[in-house]
Design an enzyme around this catalytic site. Structure first.
Site, PDB file in Angstrom:
ATOM      1  N   ASP A  26       0.764  -1.130  -0.078  1.00  0.00           N
ATOM      2  CA  ASP A  26       0.042   0.183   0.018  1.00  0.00           C
ATOM      3  C   ASP A  26       0.910   1.327   0.005  1.00  0.00           C
ATOM      4  O   ASP A  26       0.463   2.183   0.499  1.00  0.00           O
ATOM      5  CB  ASP A  26      -0.968  -0.091   1.199  1.00  0.00           C
ATOM      6  CG  ASP A  26      -1.757  -1.156   1.253  1.00  0.00           C
ATOM      7  OD1 ASP A  26      -2.237  -1.818   0.089  1.00  0.00           O
ATOM      8  OD2 ASP A  26      -1.941  -2.026   2.417  1.00  0.00           O
ATOM      9  N   LYS A  29       1.869   2.373  -5.243  1.00  0.00           N
ATOM     10  CA  LYS A  29       2.983   1.979  -6.391  1.00  0.00           C
ATOM     11  C   LYS A  29       2.056   2.209  -7.578  1.00  0.00           C
ATOM     12  O   LYS A  29       2.739   2.542  -8.777  1.00  0.00           O
ATOM     13  CB  LYS A  29       3.166   0.465  -6.386  1.00  0.00           C
ATOM     14  CG  LYS A  29       4.129   0.238  -5.132  1.00  0.00           C
ATOM     15  CD  LYS A  29       4.313  -1.291  -4.877  1.00  0.00           C
ATOM     16  CE  LYS A  29       3.397  -2.149  -4.578  1.00  0.00           C
ATOM     17  NZ  LYS A  29       2.859  -1.999  -3.278  1.00  0.00           N
ATOM     18  N   HIS A  54      -4.913  -1.641  -5.891  1.00  0.00           N
ATOM     19  CA  HIS A  54      -4.355  -0.347  -6.588  1.00  0.00           C
ATOM     20  C   HIS A  54      -5.709   0.373  -6.660  1.00  0.00           C
ATOM     21  O   HIS A  54      -6.430  -0.038  -7.118  1.00  0.00           O
ATOM     22  CB  HIS A  54      -3.807  -0.671  -7.731  1.00  0.00           C
ATOM     23  CG  HIS A  54      -2.421  -1.464  -7.991  1.00  0.00           C
ATOM     24  ND1 HIS A  54      -1.802  -1.082  -6.858  1.00  0.00           N
ATOM     25  CD2 HIS A  54      -1.909  -2.174  -8.730  1.00  0.00           C
ATOM     26  CE1 HIS A  54      -0.547  -1.645  -7.269  1.00  0.00           C
ATOM     27  NE2 HIS A  54      -0.696  -2.275  -8.439  1.00  0.00           N
ATOM     28  N   GLN A 240       2.253  -6.092  -3.091  1.00  0.00           N
ATOM     29  CA  GLN A 240       2.706  -6.147  -1.899  1.00  0.00           C
ATOM     30  C   GLN A 240       3.904  -5.260  -1.659  1.00  0.00           C
ATOM     31  O   GLN A 240       4.257  -4.320  -2.565  1.00  0.00           O
ATOM     32  CB  GLN A 240       2.597  -7.514  -1.360  1.00  0.00           C
ATOM     33  CG  GLN A 240       1.210  -8.089  -1.232  1.00  0.00           C
ATOM     34  CD  GLN A 240       0.643  -8.736  -2.367  1.00  0.00           C
ATOM     35  OE1 GLN A 240       1.612  -9.673  -2.989  1.00  0.00           O
ATOM     36  NE2 GLN A 240      -0.427  -8.538  -2.841  1.00  0.00           N
TER      37      GLN A 240
HETATM   38  P1  IMP Z   1      -2.594 -12.912   1.852  1.00  0.00           P
HETATM   39  O1  IMP Z   1      -1.613 -12.312   0.864  1.00  0.00           O
HETATM   40  O2  IMP Z   1      -4.076 -12.568   1.454  1.00  0.00           O
HETATM   41  O3  IMP Z   1      -2.159 -14.094   2.056  1.00  0.00           O
HETATM   42  O4  IMP Z   1      -2.262 -12.140   3.202  1.00  0.00           O
HETATM   43  C1  IMP Z   1      -0.889 -12.130   3.727  1.00  0.00           C
HETATM   44  C2  IMP Z   1      -0.573 -10.811   4.442  1.00  0.00           C
HETATM   45  O5  IMP Z   1      -0.336  -9.928   3.606  1.00  0.00           O
HETATM   46  C3  IMP Z   1      -1.778  -9.995   5.382  1.00  0.00           C
HETATM   47  O6  IMP Z   1      -1.228  -9.455   6.259  1.00  0.00           O
HETATM   48  C4  IMP Z   1      -2.402  -9.154   4.314  1.00  0.00           C
HETATM   49  O7  IMP Z   1      -2.919  -7.962   4.867  1.00  0.00           O
HETATM   50  C5  IMP Z   1      -1.154  -8.845   3.755  1.00  0.00           C
HETATM   51  N1  IMP Z   1      -1.423  -8.189   2.052  1.00  0.00           N
HETATM   52  C6  IMP Z   1      -1.482  -8.982   1.108  1.00  0.00           C
HETATM   53  N2  IMP Z   1      -1.584  -8.146  -0.012  1.00  0.00           N
HETATM   54  C7  IMP Z   1      -1.435  -6.849   0.438  1.00  0.00           C
HETATM   55  C8  IMP Z   1      -1.642  -5.649  -0.337  1.00  0.00           C
HETATM   56  O8  IMP Z   1      -1.763  -5.561  -1.334  1.00  0.00           O
HETATM   57  N3  IMP Z   1      -1.300  -4.641   0.673  1.00  0.00           N
HETATM   58  C9  IMP Z   1      -1.090  -4.632   1.830  1.00  0.00           C
HETATM   59  N4  IMP Z   1      -0.962  -5.950   2.517  1.00  0.00           N
HETATM   60  C10 IMP Z   1      -1.113  -7.040   1.824  1.00  0.00           C
END
Ligand code: IMP
Length: 444
Positions: A26, A29, A54, A240
């Site tokens: 976040d 990007k 995004h 991410q």
């Molecule tokens: P997952 O990717 O859904 O398995 O989540 C794993 C961790 O990554 C969690 O803490 C989510 O909140 C975080 N996460 C996944 N995608 C994003 C993103 O695009 N931005 C911020 N955090 C993310």
């Protein structure tokens, strides 16, 4: 509108750029990818899935994308969903529809790797059940990302985009996989409520999705390698942030893919040594969604600084709507992330948000069990125990930055803040963002 050449246009020898977040995601990007797209021919996502969020403001319209590369908003570009991405077809179709409804062309300019793995509803059910264990929960986005990557690596149950195009093969595969999944889901539920799945119904549903995907499916690895030979310029869009990288992040509180540039080679087929420029995106403060260590987190309640930043920065998840945890800039974590991602330059985003605080703190070291440390520990438990060593800097309270277009337009305290980040990381800051619009961007 900003001219593309203003973004430090790519020289002929610069053909591969990566935009990567240096925090926990976040970092805004998407806006940078949208801008830098002007200087490239192809935009590639190489990791993650519909967990990325995004929000891109283009010509006064706001687009929310979680699976498609941000480059898809520019029909001049070819957008690629690389083999390292996990694709949830209904989301793909929804996002394509959203963009087409806004009058933007999406056709052969959007490609999906036949090697990318597919997310099925049983992945989401597995994730829902494992996240109900309050001890072991990661605080995921619930999009089935982790279980889908588990199946990819485990090999026995993985299903790829190319498989959706062969009816008999997909049916055979799902008839084998779904009964195992149902048994596993029931075991996870241990007598509680669990959704089970029907292989033939899923086959019908996913064959239908396969037909929607078919015009976009390609051997994108080969396409990208050929494109490089033809001198086309490629922009890699990491989903991410580096601190959520499966290998280099705050394990186990990470995502299941390589979100640092480490994922480019495996997730797109483009060798890492072809990368010529890595832009590390740093939000002017820190946020995190989900569980996991966050040494500089502000937990000062509904009237506190953390809440002011959250409100002004609209720090609520794009994918899940969850309020993001907010904290001061963490230079220890950033130094580590900049090294992991081998960044050449920095883009500092959301600087305008800090106008809402009187005094700004930065974390220069940690105290862990009485010891002062400037390294970033691998063990999440040590990070949980870390107290930040904070240094307070004068802020620019109440001075709006959103109209600044040159670095010199910024208040001196804001300039000092940006310079301090560059100095601490030993990397220049080339871009400063002071608002969501394209023209709210300062190029140094
Ligand atoms: P997952 O990717 O859904 O398995 O989540 C794993 C961790 O990554 C969690 O803490 C989510 O909140 C975080 N996460 C996944 N995608 C994003 C993103 O695009 N931005 C911020 N955090 C993310």
């Amino acid at each position: 509108m900003m001219s593309s050449s203003a973004i430090g246009s790519a020289t002929p020898s610069e053909t591969c750029t990566c935009v990567v977040g240096l925090q926990w995601g976040d970092e805004a990007k998407g806006k940078l990818v949208d801008l830098l797209g002007e200087d490239h021919d192809i935009v590639v996502r190489y990791n993650g899935g519909a967990n990325a969020g995004h929000t891109i403001v283009r010509d006064g319209r706001s687009f929310k994308l979680s699976l498609l590369p941000a480059g898809v908003l520019n029909p001049r570009l070819t957008s690629v969903i690389g083999n390292g991405v996990v694709v949830y077809p209904p989301r793909f179709i929804e996002e394509v529809t959203q963009i087409r409804e806004a009058g933007i062309e999406v056709g052969g300019n959007l490609m999906v790797s036949e090697r990318a793995h597919v997310v099925f509803p049983y992945h989401m059910e597995e994730e829902r059940l494992s996240e109900t264990d309050s001890e072991g929960a990661i605080g995921t986005t619930g999009r089935g990302i982790g279980p889908c990557y588990q199946d990819k690596v485990g090999r026995v149950c993985g299903i790829r985009v190319g498989d959706l195009l062969s009816p008999d093969h997909l049916r055979d595969r799902l008839r084998r996989v779904v009964p195992w999944k149902n048994r596993w889901i029931q075991a996870l539920a241990s007598g509680g409520n669990a959704q089970v799945f029907d292989a033939d119904k899923l086959t019908q549903e996913y064959l239908h999705y396969g037909e929607s995907l078919r015009p976009h499916v390609a051997d994108t690895c080969q396409f990208l390698r050929q494109s490089l030979q033809q001198g086309r310029r490629i922009l890699f869009e990491a989903a991410q942030g580096s601190l959520l990288d499966i290998d280099h992040g705050t394990y186990p509180f990470v995502t299941s893919s390589s979100s640092s540039p480490a994922g480019i080679w495996s997730g797109s087929g483009v060798p890492a040594r072809r990368l010529t420029r890595v832009i590390g995106v740093v939000k002017a403060y820190t946020t995190r969604v989900g569980r996991g260590p966050f040494p500089t987190e502000l937990t000062d309640g509904p009237e506190g600084t953390g809440e002011s930043i959250r409100r002004k920065g609209r720090e609520y998840g794009t994918v899940t709507g969850r309020p993001r945890r907010v904290g001061w800039l963490d230079l220890v974590a950033l130094r580590y992330a900049a090294a992991v991602s081998d960044v050449d330059e920095l883009a500092v985003t959301l600087l305008d948000v800090l106008s809402c605080v009187r005094e700004i703190a930065i974390c220069t070291a940690y105290e862990i069990h009485g010891e002062r440390r400037s390294d970033f520990p691998a063990d999440a438990r040590q990070l949980e125990a870390a107290t930040p060593v904070l240094e307070y800097l004068p802020g620019w309270y109440g001075e709006e930055l959103t109209q600044a277009r040159r670095f010199a337009d910024l208040p001196s305290a804001a300039r000092r803040y940006v310079d301090r980040v560059a100095e601490e990381l030993g990397v220049p800051v080339g871009i400063v963002s002071v608002g969501p619009d394209r023209d709210q961007t300062i190029i140094r």
